[in-house]
Design a protein around this motif. Structure first.
Motif, PDB file in Angstrom:
ATOM      1  N   VAL A 301     -25.228   3.329 -13.660  1.00  0.00           N
ATOM      2  CA  VAL A 301     -25.432   4.163 -14.850  1.00  0.00           C
ATOM      3  C   VAL A 301     -25.839   5.361 -14.085  1.00  0.00           C
ATOM      4  CG1 VAL A 301     -26.667   4.461 -17.082  1.00  0.00           C
ATOM      5  CG2 VAL A 301     -26.358   2.328 -15.903  1.00  0.00           C
ATOM      6  N   ILE A 302     -24.891   5.965 -13.471  1.00  0.00           N
ATOM      7  CA  ILE A 302     -25.097   7.057 -12.591  1.00  0.00           C
ATOM      8  C   ILE A 302     -25.776   8.288 -13.081  1.00  0.00           C
ATOM      9  CG2 ILE A 302     -23.630   6.142 -10.859  1.00  0.00           C
ATOM     10  CD1 ILE A 302     -21.437   8.414 -11.583  1.00  0.00           C
ATOM     11  N   GLU A 303     -25.380   8.551 -14.293  1.00  0.00           N
ATOM     12  CA  GLU A 303     -25.923   9.824 -15.242  1.00  0.00           C
ATOM     13  C   GLU A 303     -27.363   9.594 -14.790  1.00  0.00           C
ATOM     14  OE1 GLU A 303     -23.432   8.217 -16.066  1.00  0.00           O
ATOM     15  OE2 GLU A 303     -21.597   9.554 -15.828  1.00  0.00           O
ATOM     16  N   THR A 304     -28.101   8.547 -15.368  1.00  0.00           N
ATOM     17  CA  THR A 304     -29.461   8.328 -15.532  1.00  0.00           C
ATOM     18  C   THR A 304     -29.964   8.377 -14.181  1.00  0.00           C
ATOM     19  OG1 THR A 304     -29.069   6.834 -17.346  1.00  0.00           O
ATOM     20  CG2 THR A 304     -31.229   6.646 -16.411  1.00  0.00           C
ATOM     21  N   TRP A 305     -29.401   7.797 -13.415  1.00  0.00           N
ATOM     22  CA  TRP A 305     -29.699   7.597 -11.678  1.00  0.00           C
ATOM     23  C   TRP A 305     -30.081   9.153 -11.298  1.00  0.00           C
ATOM     24  CZ3 TRP A 305     -32.073   4.617  -8.084  1.00  0.00           C
ATOM     25  CH2 TRP A 305     -31.746   5.007  -6.808  1.00  0.00           C
ATOM     26  N   ASP A 306     -28.895   9.846 -11.640  1.00  0.00           N
ATOM     27  CA  ASP A 306     -28.851  11.397 -11.061  1.00  0.00           C
ATOM     28  C   ASP A 306     -30.023  12.201 -11.711  1.00  0.00           C
ATOM     29  OD1 ASP A 306     -26.728  10.984  -9.856  1.00  0.00           O
ATOM     30  OD2 ASP A 306     -25.157  11.721 -10.937  1.00  0.00           O
ATOM     31  N   ARG A 307     -30.758  11.773 -12.979  1.00  0.00           N
ATOM     32  CA  ARG A 307     -31.679  12.728 -13.403  1.00  0.00           C
ATOM     33  C   ARG A 307     -33.205  12.080 -13.003  1.00  0.00           C
ATOM     34  NH1 ARG A 307     -28.170  12.709 -17.392  1.00  0.00           N
ATOM     35  NH2 ARG A 307     -28.909  11.108 -18.737  1.00  0.00           N
ATOM     36  N   GLN A 308     -33.157  11.056 -12.093  1.00  0.00           N
ATOM     37  CA  GLN A 308     -34.436  10.507 -11.604  1.00  0.00           C
ATOM     38  C   GLN A 308     -34.918  10.971 -10.356  1.00  0.00           C
ATOM     39  OE1 GLN A 308     -37.012   9.185 -11.913  1.00  0.00           O
ATOM     40  NE2 GLN A 308     -36.389   7.426 -12.906  1.00  0.00           N
ATOM     41  N   GLN A 309     -35.988  11.379 -10.233  1.00  0.00           N
ATOM     42  CA  GLN A 309     -36.622  11.866  -9.094  1.00  0.00           C
ATOM     43  C   GLN A 309     -36.238  11.485  -7.638  1.00  0.00           C
ATOM     44  OE1 GLN A 309     -40.961  11.644  -9.608  1.00  0.00           O
ATOM     45  NE2 GLN A 309     -40.986  12.547 -11.483  1.00  0.00           N
ATOM     46  N   LEU A 310     -36.126  12.435  -6.655  1.00  0.00           N
ATOM     47  CA  LEU A 310     -35.667  11.948  -5.453  1.00  0.00           C
ATOM     48  C   LEU A 310     -36.736  11.041  -5.013  1.00  0.00           C
ATOM     49  CD1 LEU A 310     -34.192  11.927  -2.666  1.00  0.00           C
ATOM     50  CD2 LEU A 310     -35.594  14.167  -2.095  1.00  0.00           C
ATOM     51  N   GLY A 311     -38.062  11.223  -4.999  1.00  0.00           N
ATOM     52  CA  GLY A 311     -39.116  10.210  -4.714  1.00  0.00           C
ATOM     53  C   GLY A 311     -39.097   8.790  -5.104  1.00  0.00           C
ATOM     54  N   GLU A 312     -38.633   8.648  -6.455  1.00  0.00           N
ATOM     55  CA  GLU A 312     -38.339   7.450  -7.206  1.00  0.00           C
ATOM     56  C   GLU A 312     -37.175   6.797  -6.777  1.00  0.00           C
ATOM     57  OE1 GLU A 312     -40.463   6.088  -8.938  1.00  0.00           O
ATOM     58  OE2 GLU A 312     -39.583   4.503  -9.961  1.00  0.00           O
ATOM     59  N   GLN A 313     -36.080   7.513  -6.506  1.00  0.00           N
ATOM     60  CA  GLN A 313     -34.738   6.794  -6.184  1.00  0.00           C
ATOM     61  C   GLN A 313     -35.099   6.141  -4.624  1.00  0.00           C
ATOM     62  OE1 GLN A 313     -31.528   9.912  -5.728  1.00  0.00           O
ATOM     63  NE2 GLN A 313     -31.469  10.109  -8.052  1.00  0.00           N
ATOM     64  N   GLU A 314     -36.076   7.106  -3.899  1.00  0.00           N
ATOM     65  CA  GLU A 314     -36.096   6.196  -2.502  1.00  0.00           C
ATOM     66  C   GLU A 314     -37.140   5.086  -2.659  1.00  0.00           C
ATOM     67  OE1 GLU A 314     -37.393   9.932  -0.355  1.00  0.00           O
ATOM     68  OE2 GLU A 314     -35.355  10.214   0.219  1.00  0.00           O
ATOM     69  N   ARG A 315     -38.148   5.153  -3.713  1.00  0.00           N
ATOM     70  CA  ARG A 315     -38.812   3.858  -3.776  1.00  0.00           C
ATOM     71  C   ARG A 315     -38.129   2.772  -4.438  1.00  0.00           C
ATOM     72  NH1 ARG A 315     -42.384   1.478  -7.677  1.00  0.00           N
ATOM     73  NH2 ARG A 315     -41.330   2.664  -9.619  1.00  0.00           N
ATOM     74  N   ILE A 316     -37.169   3.115  -5.093  1.00  0.00           N
ATOM     75  CA  ILE A 316     -36.433   1.811  -5.567  1.00  0.00           C
ATOM     76  C   ILE A 316     -35.594   1.200  -4.537  1.00  0.00           C
ATOM     77  CG2 ILE A 316     -34.349   1.494  -7.149  1.00  0.00           C
ATOM     78  CD1 ILE A 316     -35.551   3.639  -9.105  1.00  0.00           C
ATOM     79  N   ILE A 317     -34.917   2.057  -3.886  1.00  0.00           N
ATOM     80  CA  ILE A 317     -33.934   1.650  -2.638  1.00  0.00           C
ATOM     81  C   ILE A 317     -34.976   0.867  -1.544  1.00  0.00           C
ATOM     82  CG2 ILE A 317     -32.387   2.199  -1.023  1.00  0.00           C
ATOM     83  CD1 ILE A 317     -31.162   2.485  -3.668  1.00  0.00           C
ATOM     84  N   GLY A 318     -36.121   1.859  -1.113  1.00  0.00           N
ATOM     85  CA  GLY A 318     -36.968   1.459  -0.384  1.00  0.00           C
ATOM     86  C   GLY A 318     -36.677   2.083   1.131  1.00  0.00           C
ATOM     87  N   ARG A 319     -35.536   3.072   1.147  1.00  0.00           N
ATOM     88  CA  ARG A 319     -35.411   3.820   2.079  1.00  0.00           C
ATOM     89  C   ARG A 319     -35.249   5.165   2.035  1.00  0.00           C
ATOM     90  NH1 ARG A 319     -32.726   1.106   6.570  1.00  0.00           N
ATOM     91  NH2 ARG A 319     -32.188  -1.054   6.025  1.00  0.00           N
ATOM     92  N   ASP A 320     -35.368   6.265   2.909  1.00  0.00           N
ATOM     93  CA  ASP A 320     -34.978   7.481   2.458  1.00  0.00           C
ATOM     94  C   ASP A 320     -33.696   7.811   2.433  1.00  0.00           C
ATOM     95  OD1 ASP A 320     -34.497   8.046   5.370  1.00  0.00           O
ATOM     96  OD2 ASP A 320     -34.392  10.184   4.757  1.00  0.00           O
ATOM     97  N   LYS A 321     -33.512   8.979   1.586  1.00  0.00           N
ATOM     98  CA  LYS A 321     -31.830   9.092   1.223  1.00  0.00           C
ATOM     99  C   LYS A 321     -31.088   9.815   2.147  1.00  0.00           C
ATOM    100  CE  LYS A 321     -29.317  10.540  -2.937  1.00  0.00           C
ATOM    101  NZ  LYS A 321     -29.485  11.013  -4.243  1.00  0.00           N
ATOM    102  N   GLY A 322     -31.705  10.661   3.006  1.00  0.00           N
ATOM    103  CA  GLY A 322     -30.957  11.497   3.993  1.00  0.00           C
ATOM    104  C   GLY A 322     -30.341  10.635   5.227  1.00  0.00           C
ATOM    105  N   GLU A 323     -31.526   9.990   5.814  1.00  0.00           N
ATOM    106  CA  GLU A 323     -31.276   9.380   7.066  1.00  0.00           C
ATOM    107  C   GLU A 323     -30.987   7.887   6.681  1.00  0.00           C
ATOM    108  OE1 GLU A 323     -31.034   9.539  10.275  1.00  0.00           O
ATOM    109  OE2 GLU A 323     -31.825   7.623  10.976  1.00  0.00           O
ATOM    110  N   GLY A 324     -31.467   7.295   5.824  1.00  0.00           N
ATOM    111  CA  GLY A 324     -31.383   5.967   5.494  1.00  0.00           C
ATOM    112  C   GLY A 324     -32.351   5.096   6.244  1.00  0.00           C
TER     113      GLY A 324
END
Lengths: 445, 445
Positions: A301-324
């Motif tokens: 559900v990418i449209e919902t994901w895209d409206r999520q805060q960066l910090g929350e996205q990273e919390r969900i994945i457990g990695r940072d978005k830039g470097e991984g």
């Protein structure tokens, strides 16, 4: 009507020119057999260093990635530990109602011959798309005529329904040979599976760096199967989401995060032996050297994901978005430290993050060799892209690998809010074929 | 939760590093502005030889095709005479019910800024996917973070319904400025159009050699449009079926034949001026330097085609399958001789063949600049691949170009037995934007 004459009698050397045999080139008297023969020799030489059936380094196989070719015959089928190609066309087939055991064997034989040709950059059939009799249909459809194979691999699998149909019948006399590891997948929490894009008696995974080559292969295998099997569902993937070799960079999925950092790599020989290849001692002897493929179409559900805060996205994945890198620190390939404590007293990596729940350390050491692809299939009626991850994983036994891992993810993964599993399939992938034989021959021996 | 800090204050030079600004690279203190600046200078130098707004040769723009970049701003929009990239994501948008004139202008402005960034290999927004505030959604979705632009072009168009909605309302005060050339397409013989994949208020054509880059662009433009416009339909194309430059080889469509041999090439300056670009004298002055885009989703019945004799396939096309030469003889680029007589007394090229009916000589000299793509959207319930050609053509005036050509083809083309037009759209493509302004500004001036 055509300049082409039936050329059933032309020398085998010309026939071997195959896809390269366009009139202009043939007119110059170019012998391609020598070229192909040389390439074959180089590939063979490369294999010595890797062990039979292993992926061939592209630099060995050809001057450019497009010209990479992988051997079709070998201990294992290609397309598993082979460095993941960029594009995918996956198809699940159902056997035609009238197909019997001999017909199935004949189909597998015909598929094997065509696959062995196409993966080497040759047309699906002897005449090719443009050099056969004018009054017969071509035995290759032609859209890959001028294209190098781009590392094409074709990987065949057998679904549970091949062994026993949904109505209980043993159409091909193989019910007793069904491997115990080829279980029907259980229902996982949140599953929203659509039967029309799930299951299948047979599957073919076509991977190539050129999507037209992958599409061409599936189309010709479907053409060859006419009257014997037909496509139940199929899926194109435009971007790989996993690396299967240390020589590859880590790609990104449609959440925008690097994916597959911790994937099994072909260089990790002992892990591959332990977690990917079925062995004779596992049960079904005919599966030794084979593997089990689980496919899941995962809508994001990418449209919902895209409206999520960066910090929350990273919390969900457990990695940072830039470097991984794991949120416990370091760089992409640093092992995550699930005990590292954050300023607020919690762990730096959320216990329900994707990286933790998928990690071998919480799954009894179980791993998967993933070969997934990003997909976009247009959009829905609300204007949302019908997009996501077409997940493919190979493993030695789904009962101890995919199923327990997915159970854990389906129940607890923070990511579940943004994904929906809509398609599913599980297939026994037999070992590689021997030249002169066919894929899956051991099942009928 | 994240190592990234809000960096609204970081120097513009770092911001300009954009997509290349992954922490690891920034950590090494690599200044990418210099690199990008240099590339820009080279592009500029190349442009002198081509004329402003012309396609930039890849060899000029970068060392490898992947690193090709084309200027976004210019006399004409890029993505028309630009050498056709390998992959496509095309999207038609509908304006949201509440959108007014100011809102539409603001959307076009926002799209222009993002498109200018993304085509130069930078993230859609200032912060990018991973470098903005942790408590805000990223202003780029991230899946193209590590990828070169692959010659990305983004081409915007305005559909008839933008000027006057289906219910007759002039939502944006532009009804009187609708170009006469932007006609509603008539119904053609055999049309089987599906409304859900036809029409649209706006369109964006994203072309790149990397499909992930094209998908990323459409996704981010859709994200930016949230609440103002949403995707009505969209289409991925995996393989180009036209060349728009003599530097390109002729690709093949899913009939297995070379396609676009006789396409308008960007090098044919006088033909481009005459047949592609609208001029001030054509009517709507704001469209001078623009063009008209016709899109047709053409499903091919490939399973039936594949069972047709080679000679009959070649008769239908009017060319031979291997070389692509007209059946009157010669090589691919030999002009067809429609009068050449065969042994049986008929013409060597069937009068109803596709090559003849589409030829300028039977269409009063009318030509099209085609930029079509092969597509496969899974399969239908009978196991047939849902495959075909996503046809895109640019022209100065559909009334004298696409419409009469398609009328002739729809009525007589031998190929009709194997194709079905299921989607359709026509869009006015305004001239290129000036830096600081936005695409289509002339319409609102």
């Amino acid at each position: 009507m055509t300049q082409h004459q039936p050329d059933a009698e032309r020398p085998e050397a010309e026939e071997a020119a195959g896809r390269s045999g366009a009139p202009a080139e043939r007119g110059r008297g170019l012998s391609r057999r020598g070229v192909l023969g040389l390439a074959g020799a180089t590939v063979g030489a490369g294999l010595v260093g890797f062990g039979a059936g292993m992926a061939v380094d592209r630099a060995v196989a050809g001057g450019s990635p497009d010209s990479a070719t992988y051997p079709f015959y070998g201990t294992h089928q290609a397309g598993i530990t082979t460095p993941a190609q960029d594009r995918l066309h996956f198809a699940a087939f159902d056997a035609a109602p009238g197909l019997d055991r001999d017909g199935l064997i004949e189909l597998l034989h015909d598929w094997t011959v065509a696959a062995a040709r196409m993966t080497q950059g040759r047309p699906a059939g002897k005449y090719g798309p443009a050099s056969g009799p004018s009054d017969a249909p071509p035995d290759d459809t032609g859209e890959a005529l001028d294209l190098p194979p781009g590392g094409l691999t074709l990987t065949f699998g057998f679904g549970p329904t091949l062994f026993r149909a949904a109505d209980g019948t043993d159409r091909f006399g193989i019910a007793s040979r069904r491997p115990e590891a080829l279980v029907d997948l259980p229902r996982f929490a949140g599953d929203a599976l659509v039967p029309a894009i799930s299951g299948g008696d047979l599957c073919v995974q076509a991977c190539s760096d050129d999507p037209q080559v992958a599409v061409h292969a599936i189309r010709n295998l479907s053409r060859i199967a006419f009257g014997r099997a037909s496509i139940r569902w199929s899926q194109l993937g435009f971007g790989r989401t996993s690396s299967t070799s240390r020589s590859q960079t880590t790609p990104r999925n449609l959440f925008g995060f690097k994916d597959g950092t911790a994937n099994i790599k072909s260089e990790d020989q002992s892990v591959v032996e332990d977690q990917v290849w079925a062995s004779a001692g596992d049960g079904a002897g005919w599966m030794a050297g084979g593997s089990y493929l689980v496919a899941r179409k995962i809508r994001m559900v990418i449209e919902t994901w895209d409206r999520q805060q960066l910090g929350e996205q990273e919390r969900i994945i457990g990695r940072d978005k830039g470097e991984g890198a794991p949120l416990s620190g370091g760089t992409e390939f640093t092992e995550p430290n699930f005990l590292a404590v954050a300023k607020d007293g919690g762990t730096k990596i959320d216990p329900d993050s994707h990286v933790r729940l998928a990690h071998p350390s919480v799954n009894g050491g179980a791993q998967l060799l993933r070969r997934g692809y990003n997909f976009v299939d247009g959009n829905d009626e609300l204007g949302r892209l019908n997009a996501g991850l077409f997940f493919i994983a190979f493993q030695r036994d789904p009962r101890t690998q995919f199923i327990p891992i997915q159970r854990r993810l389906a129940t607890n993964d923070l990511m579940n809010e943004y994904v929906r599993h809509v398609g599913s399939g599980v297939f026994a992938v037999p070992p590689g074929a021997t030249e002169g034989s066919y894929v899956g021959a051991g099942l009928f021996a």
